[in-house]
Design a protein around this motif. Structure first.
Motif, PDB file in Angstrom:
ATOM      1  N   LYS A  63       0.956  -1.160  -0.160  1.00 47.42           N
ATOM      2  CA  LYS A  63      -0.069   0.031  -0.154  1.00 47.42           C
ATOM      3  C   LYS A  63       0.951   1.122   0.143  1.00 47.42           C
ATOM      4  CE  LYS A  63      -4.029  -1.996   2.256  1.00 47.42           C
ATOM      5  NZ  LYS A  63      -4.413  -2.427   3.392  1.00 47.42           N
TER       6      LYS A  63
ATOM      7  N   LEU B  84     -11.113  13.461   0.514  1.00 43.97           N
ATOM      8  CA  LEU B  84     -11.272  12.122   0.051  1.00 43.97           C
ATOM      9  C   LEU B  84      -9.862  11.436   0.593  1.00 43.97           C
ATOM     10  CD1 LEU B  84     -13.497  12.631  -2.919  1.00 43.97           C
ATOM     11  CD2 LEU B  84     -14.118  11.251  -0.959  1.00 43.97           C
TER      12      LEU B  84
ATOM     13  N   TYR C 166      -9.351  10.731   3.863  1.00 45.99           N
ATOM     14  CA  TYR C 166      -9.937   9.474   4.371  1.00 45.99           C
ATOM     15  C   TYR C 166      -9.308   8.372   4.228  1.00 45.99           C
ATOM     16  CZ  TYR C 166     -13.862  12.714   4.286  1.00 45.99           C
ATOM     17  OH  TYR C 166     -14.933  14.097   4.157  1.00 45.99           O
TER      18      TYR C 166
ATOM     19  N   SER D  59      -7.208   5.681   6.701  1.00 42.72           N
ATOM     20  CA  SER D  59      -7.710   4.488   6.639  1.00 42.72           C
ATOM     21  C   SER D  59      -6.607   3.445   6.454  1.00 42.72           C
ATOM     22  CB  SER D  59      -9.158   4.158   5.751  1.00 42.72           C
ATOM     23  OG  SER D  59      -8.510   4.186   4.744  1.00 42.72           O
TER      24      SER D  59
ATOM     25  N   ALA E 264      -3.931   2.868   8.237  1.00 44.37           N
ATOM     26  CA  ALA E 264      -3.244   2.235   9.540  1.00 44.37           C
ATOM     27  C   ALA E 264      -3.533   0.702   9.495  1.00 44.37           C
ATOM     28  CB  ALA E 264      -3.327   2.920  10.571  1.00 44.37           C
TER      29      ALA E 264
ATOM     30  N   ARG F 166      -7.488  -1.947  13.237  1.00 49.11           N
ATOM     31  CA  ARG F 166      -8.755  -1.910  12.640  1.00 49.11           C
ATOM     32  C   ARG F 166      -9.500  -0.771  13.110  1.00 49.11           C
ATOM     33  NH1 ARG F 166     -12.058  -6.866  15.323  1.00 49.11           N
ATOM     34  NH2 ARG F 166     -12.277  -6.229  17.323  1.00 49.11           N
ATOM     35  N   ARG F 167      -9.279  -0.399  14.345  1.00 51.08           N
ATOM     36  CA  ARG F 167     -10.058   1.055  14.660  1.00 51.08           C
ATOM     37  C   ARG F 167     -10.104   2.108  13.772  1.00 51.08           C
ATOM     38  NH1 ARG F 167      -8.467   0.824  20.761  1.00 51.08           N
ATOM     39  NH2 ARG F 167      -6.662   0.220  19.753  1.00 51.08           N
TER      40      ARG F 167
ATOM     41  N   LEU G  18     -10.510   1.945  10.656  1.00 55.77           N
ATOM     42  CA  LEU G  18     -11.608   1.859   9.816  1.00 55.77           C
ATOM     43  C   LEU G  18     -12.941   2.883  10.524  1.00 55.77           C
ATOM     44  CD1 LEU G  18     -11.212  -1.447   8.833  1.00 55.77           C
ATOM     45  CD2 LEU G  18     -10.471   0.321   7.398  1.00 55.77           C
ATOM     46  N   THR G  19     -13.255   2.392  11.668  1.00 59.30           N
ATOM     47  CA  THR G  19     -14.490   3.009  12.033  1.00 59.30           C
ATOM     48  C   THR G  19     -14.239   4.465  12.299  1.00 59.30           C
ATOM     49  OG1 THR G  19     -13.788   2.342  14.283  1.00 59.30           O
ATOM     50  CG2 THR G  19     -15.307   0.923  13.249  1.00 59.30           C
TER      51      THR G  19
ATOM     52  N   THR H 196     -12.155   6.370  10.523  1.00 60.27           N
ATOM     53  CA  THR H 196     -12.491   7.131   9.313  1.00 60.27           C
ATOM     54  C   THR H 196     -13.901   7.309   8.777  1.00 60.27           C
ATOM     55  OG1 THR H 196     -10.501   5.925   8.535  1.00 60.27           O
ATOM     56  CG2 THR H 196     -11.500   6.949   6.794  1.00 60.27           C
ATOM     57  N   PHE H 197     -14.667   6.251   9.002  1.00 60.49           N
ATOM     58  CA  PHE H 197     -15.761   6.322   8.760  1.00 60.49           C
ATOM     59  C   PHE H 197     -16.893   7.474   9.261  1.00 60.49           C
ATOM     60  CE2 PHE H 197     -20.266   5.345   8.264  1.00 60.49           C
ATOM     61  CZ  PHE H 197     -20.488   4.836   7.281  1.00 60.49           C
ATOM     62  N   ARG H 198     -16.576   7.521  10.635  1.00 65.03           N
ATOM     63  CA  ARG H 198     -16.963   9.028  11.274  1.00 65.03           C
ATOM     64  C   ARG H 198     -16.656  10.132  10.825  1.00 65.03           C
ATOM     65  NH1 ARG H 198     -16.808   5.891  16.750  1.00 65.03           N
ATOM     66  NH2 ARG H 198     -18.344   4.583  16.248  1.00 65.03           N
TER      67      ARG H 198
ATOM     68  N   LEU I 225     -15.446  10.644   7.775  1.00 64.85           N
ATOM     69  CA  LEU I 225     -16.004  10.764   6.474  1.00 64.85           C
ATOM     70  C   LEU I 225     -17.561  11.463   6.584  1.00 64.85           C
ATOM     71  CD1 LEU I 225     -15.988   8.469   3.371  1.00 64.85           C
ATOM     72  CD2 LEU I 225     -18.035   8.844   4.228  1.00 64.85           C
ATOM     73  N   VAL I 226     -18.331  10.663   7.489  1.00 66.99           N
ATOM     74  CA  VAL I 226     -19.551  11.295   7.485  1.00 66.99           C
ATOM     75  C   VAL I 226     -19.941  12.656   8.172  1.00 66.99           C
ATOM     76  CG1 VAL I 226     -21.690  10.988   8.968  1.00 66.99           C
ATOM     77  CG2 VAL I 226     -20.836   8.993   7.932  1.00 66.99           C
TER      78      VAL I 226
END
Lengths: 118, 501
Positions: free
Chosen positions: B109, B145, B148, B152, B154, B157-158, B160-161, B163-165, B167-168
């Protein structure tokens, strides 16, 4: 009464906006949140598009006999905003796929519990 | 030829470089390439700053379409100043990220990471340079973008959540800005900021325009993490890779502060926003609450990254407080703090990233005894921490000095006292980390021989920032001169005769 009927496009926009916003806040499922976000964004697209309409004007394409045209600029702007919206949705959905992989769930309260358990 | 297109370079260079970086495909080559491109845009922004300081603002008609019909790029001292901070930070973070990213992100990545970083730089430079309100929204989304994606990447796994918050919240903020811009267009029929300013001033208060102002302010406040809208920031900063946190903390929110300044001063006019709408009172209250609430939150964290993230929200409070004082000195302190905070938070997050590199954790326990094991890293952390507190001879002192001066100028001695009290909380949260590092022994379980100083490529950018912290704390001529000239020109409002190139 005319206050409602004259501005009906704005009422639709406001209704959609609040619906989308409510879904984003209240939904527990991440996919539903994304749907809410989309409704929220779409309402803004409609705000722009309805704003460009000139009453009595035709579509902004040169045709015989037409003298009045709707304003094409908001449509063009919103084309860009739609692309941005699609990109955001794509990123959000791909994040959801990864969250599902890692946590095995897309329900907010469930993965919060899993994080607390660590 | 190049000079003629200077204003577009900081956007064009990273934008073209991003897909090339993706195609290069090998970690080391992409890193070198991205660093080179970032350094080039840093040189371009330095040129822009010196040019604007000597000749005033530059206007560049993108694609040859003259404003207000085409998209105009407009560079004045205010945005050249922030642009220099952003591109310099981007370069330093990229140098730093070679080893840090190798540790924290899986190797396949890496090209994606550098591509996203370049796109983020494109977006941030674009926001700063553009003179078009809708274009600003587009660049805001480009940078968001990319951000975000960066957060994400890293391995935890946390992220991801988080990032999602992010993003919203980020999308809601950007959409609010879009609504606001739409309302301005609805009433004025233009999107060019200079043109908008003239037409809005002619309206002399109108409900649609005021609603647009409210939407834009709320949207921008979400992006810059102003106090009640900051909830996304601590999680995103904590779980992002270390180099991403260092980059975002020192650039993204600062650029959003700049957007707020631009909309208040250039588009709506300070008189309307502050005198008619009373926005300064709202901003001042929120800023002071941010300083205290988030400094307090920082003192109770066990994760040093979260601690520094809360401290960032508090520092944003200082910038907004400077703006809300409605004076040249106040705005100046806000602009200086944008630059200075980039220096200190960049250094702090780099030091924390260095600790993560060796210890694999950023809990306060992980810092125990590191003062002896990683002397250079911890010395950097301490010096940058002193800067956050505002000790004399560091940049933190300079910005607080001007902030307190601005508050006293208006007779707001309570505000001045609150600023100083807020610094005491900074002593507590920085002190907790320093105490663990220097006054507590290394835990028995840790083999002392295993902990070494981090690689040179991580130490050098960290120390460049620390030295810059001290240098700009002693020789304030560049920062103060640029900020003063920017603040004065922002307060003058738009002058239609200037700026043709």
């Amino acid at each position: 009464m005319s206050f409602i009927s004259d501005y009906y496009n704005y009422w639709i926009v406001v209704f959609l906006m609040m619906t989308g916003f409510y879904i984003v806040i209240s939904a527990n499922n991440l996919v539903k949140k994304v749907v809410g976000l989309n409704i929220f964004q779409t309402s803004v697209f409609m705000l722009y598009i309805s704003m460009g309409k000139v009453s009595g004007g035709t579509a902004p394409i040169v045709v015989e006999g037409a003298t009045q045209y709707s304003n094409p600029l908001p449509h063009v702007l919103i084309l860009t905003a739609i692309v941005v919206g699609v990109a955001t949705t794509a990123v959000a959905l791909s994040l959801i796929v990864r969250i599902k992989d890692e946590y095995g769930t897309v329900e907010e309260n469930e993965f919060e519990n899993k994080d607390d358990a660590i | 030829m190049i000079e003629q297109h200077l204003a577009a370079l900081p956007i064009i260079l990273p934008l073209i470089a991003a897909p090339i970086a993706l195609l290069l495909g090998r970690s080391l080559i992409t890193w070198a390439f991205a660093t080179l491109v970032s350094a080039l845009s840093c040189i371009a922004s330095w040129q822009l700053l010196t040019t604007t300081l000597s000749v005033g603002s530059l206007s560049y008609a993108l694609g040859g379409w003259p404003p207000p019909w085409g998209i105009e790029l407009k560079v004045d001292v205010a945005n050249a100043f922030v642009l220099l901070a952003v591109s310099a930070m981007s370069t330093l973070v990229l140098i730093y990220s070679k080893d840090s990213v190798a540790k924290e992100i899986t190797i396949n990545k890496h090209p994606l990471y550098y591509t996203a970083h370049l796109l983020c730089l494109t977006g941030l430079s674009g926001i700063l340079i553009t003179g078009d309100a809708f274009n600003l929204f587009v660049f805001l989304e480009i940078s968001s973008l990319a951000t975000y994606t960066l957060v994400s990447l890293a391995s935890d796994r946390r992220c991801l959540t988080a990032t999602f918050r992010y993003l919203v919240m980020g999308t809601i903020g950007a959409t609010f800005i879009l609504i606001g811009v739409g309302m301005l267009y609805m009433k004025t029929g233009t999107l060019n900021m200079a043109d908008l300013a003239v037409k809005i001033a002619a309206y002399d208060s109108n409900r649609t325009l005021n609603t647009g102002l409210a939407f834009i302010m709320v949207g921008v406040s979400l992006k810059l993490a102003l106090f009640p809208l900051h909830m996304w920031l601590p999680a995103a900063y904590t779980h992002a890779p270390s180099s991403v946190t260092a980059f975002l903390a020192s650039t993204a929110t600062k650029v959003a502060v700049y957007v707020m300044i631009r909309f208040i001063f250039t588009v709506f006019g300070a008189a309307h926003v502050f005198d008619d709408m009373g926005m300064n009172t709202i901003l001042m209250i929120l800023a002071i609450v941010a300083i205290f609430k988030c400094s307090y939150m920082a003192t109770v964290q066990s994760n040093v990254k979260t601690l520094l993230a809360y401290s960032s929200v508090a520092q944003i409070g200082y910038m907004i407080l400077g703006i809300s004082l409605v004076s040249v000195t106040g705005l100046m302190s806000g602009l200086i703090h944008i630059f200075n905070h980039a220096l200190m938070k960049g250094a702090l997050f780099m030091a924390v990233g260095a600790v993560f590199y060796r210890m694999g954790s950023v809990k306060i326990e992980a810092f125990k005894g590191l003062g002896k094991q990683m002397p250079l890293t911890m010395a950097a952390f301490t010096l940058a921490g002193l800067s956050i507190i505002g000790v004399p001879l560091t940049v933190g002192f300079v910005s607080k000095w001007y902030l307190v001066t601005a508050a006293l100028e208006q007779g707001l001695w309570i505000v001045a006292a609150l600023v100083l009290l807020g610094s005491l909380l900074a002593v507590v949260y920085i002190g907790r980390v320093i105490e663990a590092a220097y006054f507590q022994p290394l835990p028995e379980s840790q083999g002392a021989s295993k902990i070494k100083e981090v690689p040179l490529l991580m130490l050098v950018p960290m120390w460049i920032l620390v030295l810059a912290n001290i240098y700009f704390g002693i020789d304030t001529s560049l920062t103060v001169e640029a900020a003063e000239s920017a603040a004065k020109s922002l307060f003058q409002g738009y002058n239609p005769t200037e700026g043709a190139l």
